[in-house]
Structures are given as C-alpha cells and as structure tokens.
Design a protein around this motif. Structure first.
Motif, mmCIF file in Angstrom:
data_model
loop_
_atom_site.group_PDB
_atom_site.id
_atom_site.type_symbol
_atom_site.label_atom_id
_atom_site.label_comp_id
_atom_site.label_asym_id
_atom_site.label_seq_id
_atom_site.Cartn_x
_atom_site.Cartn_y
_atom_site.Cartn_z
ATOM 1 N N CYS A 194 32.469 71.935 58.491
ATOM 2 C CA CYS A 194 33.120 72.299 59.753
ATOM 3 C C CYS A 194 34.617 72.527 59.599
ATOM 4 O O CYS A 194 35.191 73.366 60.274
ATOM 5 N N CYS A 199 31.821 66.977 61.197
ATOM 6 C CA CYS A 199 30.523 66.791 60.533
ATOM 7 C C CYS A 199 30.508 65.611 59.568
ATOM 8 O O CYS A 199 29.445 65.170 59.143
ATOM 9 N N LEU A 200 31.642 65.093 59.194
ATOM 10 C CA LEU A 200 31.809 63.971 58.253
ATOM 11 C C LEU A 200 31.376 64.316 56.835
ATOM 12 O O LEU A 200 31.335 63.445 55.963
ATOM 13 N N CYS A 202 32.801 65.816 54.505
ATOM 14 C CA CYS A 202 33.827 65.784 53.466
ATOM 15 C C CYS A 202 34.415 64.391 53.269
ATOM 16 O O CYS A 202 35.457 64.238 52.635
ATOM 17 N N CYS A 214 39.134 66.957 55.323
ATOM 18 C CA CYS A 214 39.598 68.082 56.149
ATOM 19 C C CYS A 214 40.536 67.651 57.264
ATOM 20 O O CYS A 214 41.266 68.476 57.799
HETATM 21 FE FE1 FES Z 1 33.331 68.461 58.540
HETATM 22 FE FE2 FES Z 1 35.386 67.511 57.136
HETATM 23 S S1 FES Z 1 34.263 69.332 56.807
HETATM 24 S S2 FES Z 1 34.338 66.534 58.761
#
Ligand code: FES
Length: 233
Positions: A194, A199-200, A202, A214
């Motif tokens: 994302c 989305c967590l 990364c 991110c």
């Molecule tokens: Fe989704 Fe970092 S790419 S939380």
C-alpha cells in the motif's frame, strides 16, 4: 496521471525517469509508481532522486514486471504517481557523509543537493552510474567499483552519516561507526503493497518495536535497526 518527460537507460537495466509537474518531497522519501491506470500489478515504491526544473526524477532498476513496464514508457506517455510517502532523512547540523551502494545511491542525491558541503561515497558492484549528478552538487565524491566503499570512509570525521545500500554494506558501516560519535541514519528497503501504512506488509522488527518501513521509515537511526530483520530483503 502524470506525463513522462524522459525515461533513459543509464547503464543496462538502470533507468532515470523524469516526470512533468511540481511535486513535493524531501530527501529519503518515496513515491508509488505504476505504469498505467488499469495495470494489474501493485505500484512500485521508488525513492525520489531529484526534484526541480519542472519535474520529479526517479532512478530505478528493472527487477520485475512492474519496473519492466515502467522502463517501456516513452516521453509523452502517462503513469500513475502518488506520494510523497515515508519519513526521510532528518535535518542536521555539522559535517555530513553520504554513503550509497548501488541503487542505494538514489535517495542520497537530494541530500547532496541540500547539504552541498557533504562528502559523498558511492560504491558499485560492477559498473558506476549517476556519479555525474553527485559531482555537480557535492564538494567531494569518491567512487569505488568492486569491493567495499565503507573501507574508504572514516566515520569519526563526521557529525552525521546518511547511508543507503545493501544490508551487508550498512551492517559494516554500523560496526565501523559504533565506536565513534557520528550519528548514522540508514534508509531501509522492504517490499511494499500500500505504501501508506495500512497493510502492515512492510513491517520490520526494530529495537524500538515493530515499525512500518513505508510510514515510520524508510529512514531509521541505526540504533533502532535489527540487521537480522533486514537480511534477505
Ligand atoms: Fe502497507 Fe507499509 S506497504 S503498511
């Protein structure tokens, strides 16, 4: 949608793309790029390489289908562009070294423009690229092709060091810096979906708890980083 001004291959597999418009962002932040409106692949996070002269520039390596699609785009064509995202390098005072390895040189160019008295160290495995851009703005630029650029750096000579590159390079630099008073900030890499913290995907472990590259990163003070969590990325 944003219009491409130029998209040139610097050396095999490495491109520099300039996109028209007035964009925001500072050293170490990134944008999410996607080649077309309905293209099914996820957008790609790419560090800001340069901003100015009516556009924003990205240096990228073709590593998969998403970046291959980017490399096929021609001047006058459009792409999706969102950002800037992430926490970049901090504002600092005192002497500064910028140390980049390979594609890790990309997020450092804006820092070299911002801190024109900084000393720049660029390391490449096989072939140098983008060196002229640093030479145009920095007071000193050292380049090493093959071997470790870290060997050429004396961290004790600097108040602050910004670094980006392969994890073994960053780890070697962290070891070398540990017994000095230099403050080391490193830019990390992680696969991203994302790019906005939702989305967590990364998330990495750090000594300060779990962090989203991110959102809380990609730049972290080295004392927070757990290098074993970065290996293999
Ligand atoms: Fe989704 Fe970092 S790419 S939380």
């Amino acid at each position: 949608m944003a219009m491409i001004i130029s998209n040139e291959e610097l050396v095999p597999g490495i491109y520099v793309m300039k996109i028209e418009g007035n964009y925001k962002g500072h050293m170490g932040q990134f944008y999410m790029l996607r080649s077309g409106r309905n293209y099914p692949l996820l957008p790609r996070p790419i560090s800001i390489y340069d901003i100015g002269d009516g556009g924003i520039t990205f240096l990228y390596r073709v590593v998969g289908e998403g970046t291959r699609q980017l490399s096929l785009l021609q001047p006058g064509q459009e792409l999706q562009l969102e950002g800037p995202f992430g926490n970049g390098f901090p504002q600092i005072e005192g002497s500064l070294a910028l140390i980049g390895g390979g594609m890790g040189t990309a997020p450092l160019l804006l820092a070299a423009k911002h801190y024109q008295k900084s000393h720049v160290y660029l390391g490449f495995a096989q072939q140098a690229f983008g060196v002229e851009a640093f030479e145009a703005v920095a007071s000193s630029v050292q380049v090493k092709v093959g071997g470790s650029i870290v060997e050429q750096v004396d961290p004790a000579g600097y108040t602050t060091i910004f670094a980006c590159g392969p994890t073994p390079m960053l780890q070697a630099l962290a070891l070398k810096t540990a017994c000095t008073s230099a403050r080391l900030y490193i830019s990390t890499e992680r696969h991203m979906a994302c790019g906005i913290g939702a989305c967590l995907g990364c998330t990495i472990r750090t000594h300060a708890g779990n962090r989203r590259v991110c959102k809380e990163g990609p730049v972290f003070p080295v004392e927070e980083v757990q290098f074993d969590a970065l290996h293999g990325v």
